[in-house]
Design an enzyme around this catalytic site. Structure first.
Site, PDB file in Angstrom:
ATOM      1  N   HIS A   1      24.620  27.354 -21.238  1.00 26.80           N
ATOM      2  CA  HIS A   1      25.397  26.196 -21.680  1.00 26.80           C
ATOM      3  C   HIS A   1      26.884  26.543 -21.797  1.00 26.80           C
ATOM      4  CE1 HIS A   1      25.805  22.312 -23.872  1.00 26.80           C
ATOM      5  NE2 HIS A   1      26.848  22.941 -24.401  1.00 26.80           N
ATOM      6  N   GLU A   2      27.170  27.669 -22.431  1.00 25.62           N
ATOM      7  CA  GLU A   2      28.561  28.052 -22.632  1.00 25.62           C
ATOM      8  C   GLU A   2      29.272  28.373 -21.317  1.00 25.62           C
ATOM      9  OE1 GLU A   2      30.138  27.670 -25.319  1.00 25.62           O
ATOM     10  OE2 GLU A   2      28.451  27.339 -26.667  1.00 25.62           O
TER      11      GLU A   2
ATOM     12  N   HIS B   1      30.657  25.349 -19.801  1.00 24.53           N
ATOM     13  CA  HIS B   1      31.976  24.985 -20.332  1.00 24.53           C
ATOM     14  C   HIS B   1      33.058  25.889 -19.755  1.00 24.53           C
ATOM     15  CE1 HIS B   1      30.666  21.875 -22.943  1.00 24.53           C
ATOM     16  NE2 HIS B   1      30.080  22.648 -23.847  1.00 24.53           N
TER      17      HIS B   1
ATOM     18  N   HIS C   1      29.528  17.747 -21.595  1.00 20.67           N
ATOM     19  CA  HIS C   1      28.127  17.476 -21.885  1.00 20.67           C
ATOM     20  C   HIS C   1      27.550  16.421 -20.962  1.00 20.67           C
ATOM     21  CE1 HIS C   1      28.852  18.976 -26.232  1.00 20.67           C
ATOM     22  NE2 HIS C   1      28.632  19.960 -25.376  1.00 20.67           N
TER      23      HIS C   1
END
Length: 315
Positions: free
Chosen positions: A271-272, A275, A281
């Site tokens: 997930h990170e 980014h 999201h």
């Protein structure tokens, strides 16, 4: 966020947070795009949010203690334009007005809830879920008859991305990063490389300081303006392109795989890294870029995540 100088940004955390931590984050409000993501594992009934259950059933026209905190919550995550000094009391702030109703409906639509405009039990349960603290959407002015709906993957505000000449990225681990958690982070990088069709490749740098992407375990205040809160609060946060910093909270419970009451390192790293590459999201709950997480589970990349990355970089 490539179109802006990365020094202007605090990390876009993917930090999971229960409602109990939100007021801690919001007690010093700034532009939400400059704040990290946050996550808490405390029970909502003991939160400084007040008791969410005490506000259950609130709707337009009500004046209930704690509504001000609900406004701050929705403002932090991009559903409401609401900028108030937390140190100044205002009796009107606990009034459930038209704008709050529209903002709450927008939140409910985003999380696939019935858009009742009432603070009902399903909405309270969603707000109490561990989640990434980065705003779900760019803050905008709501009107009484319209609200913004996002359908799938998104890009970070300003559409930051790595320049085309920087397709091979190096990563390094800080000196206190536990060696047993290095392999799952490496696997996460490899999965994003595959998802990009090898548009991106990632290799470990010979030194931490010389790496494009710097990954470390940190505690409490660690010099980036976004302190962690110790166990039970912020899990991690990451900066957008081309800053490259990714911090995990060393006081949290981490594991490899689906271990009860812990968070899977590879899942959060996936997930990170999204980014770090410029993804915001997704509104698809199965996507790795969905804003909420649960302890004791693992997740992987989905077609929505892959399509988002490829759309961002024109792959």
């Amino acid at each position: 966020m490539a179109s802006r100088n990365s020094k202007l940004f605090l990390p876009f955390s993917c930090i999971l947070l229960l409602a109990s931590f939100i007021l801690t984050v919001l007690s010093h409000p700034h532009d939400t795009h400059l704040r990290p993501n946050t996550l808490s594992s405390k029970d909502t009934n003991s939160s400084p949010f007040g008791s969410l259950k005490a506000m259950q059933g609130s709707h337009k026209g009500d004046t209930v203690k704690g509504i001000r905190d609900l406004k701050l919550y929705l403002a932090h995550f991009g559903y409401l334009n609401y900028h108030k000094n937390p140190n100044l009391a205002d009796l009107e702030e606990d009034h459930f007005d038209d704008k709050l109703e529209v903002a709450l409906k927008s939140y409910q639509v985003y999380y696939h809830l019935n858009a009742t405009g009432t603070l009902d039990e399903p909405t309270i349960s969603q707000m109490a879920m561990p989640r990434c603290g980065f705003p779900d959407k760019v803050i905008h002015q709501h009107t009484d008859n319209s609200f913004h709906i996002v359908s799938h993957y998104q890009f970070l505000p300003g559409t930051p991305k790595w320049p085309s000449v920087k397709r091979h990225l190096t990563y390094g681990f800080g000196p206190l990063f536990p060696t047993r958690f290095m392999p799952p982070v490496t696997r996460a990088f490899n999965k994003w490389a595959t998802a990009s069709g090898r548009y991106f490749t990632f290799t470990r740098a010979t030194s931490y300081q010389g790496a494009d992407l710097k990954i470390s375990f940190q505690r409490v205040s660690h010099g980036d303006g976004s302190p962690f809160n110790g166990s039970g609060a912020v899990l991690a946060h990451a900066f957008p392109p081309v800053d490259g910093r990714l911090h995990f909270d060393a006081d949290e419970r981490w594991a490899i795989g689906a271990v009860p009451n812990t968070f899977d390192m590879e899942t959060l790293a996936l997930h990170e890294i999204g980014h770090l590459l410029g993804l915001d999201h997704s509104q698809f709950q199965s996507a790795i870029m969905w804003g909420s997480f649960s302890a004791g589970v693992t997740k992987g990349l989905t077609s929505d995540d892959i399509q988002g990355l490829r759309a961002l970089y024109g792959i």
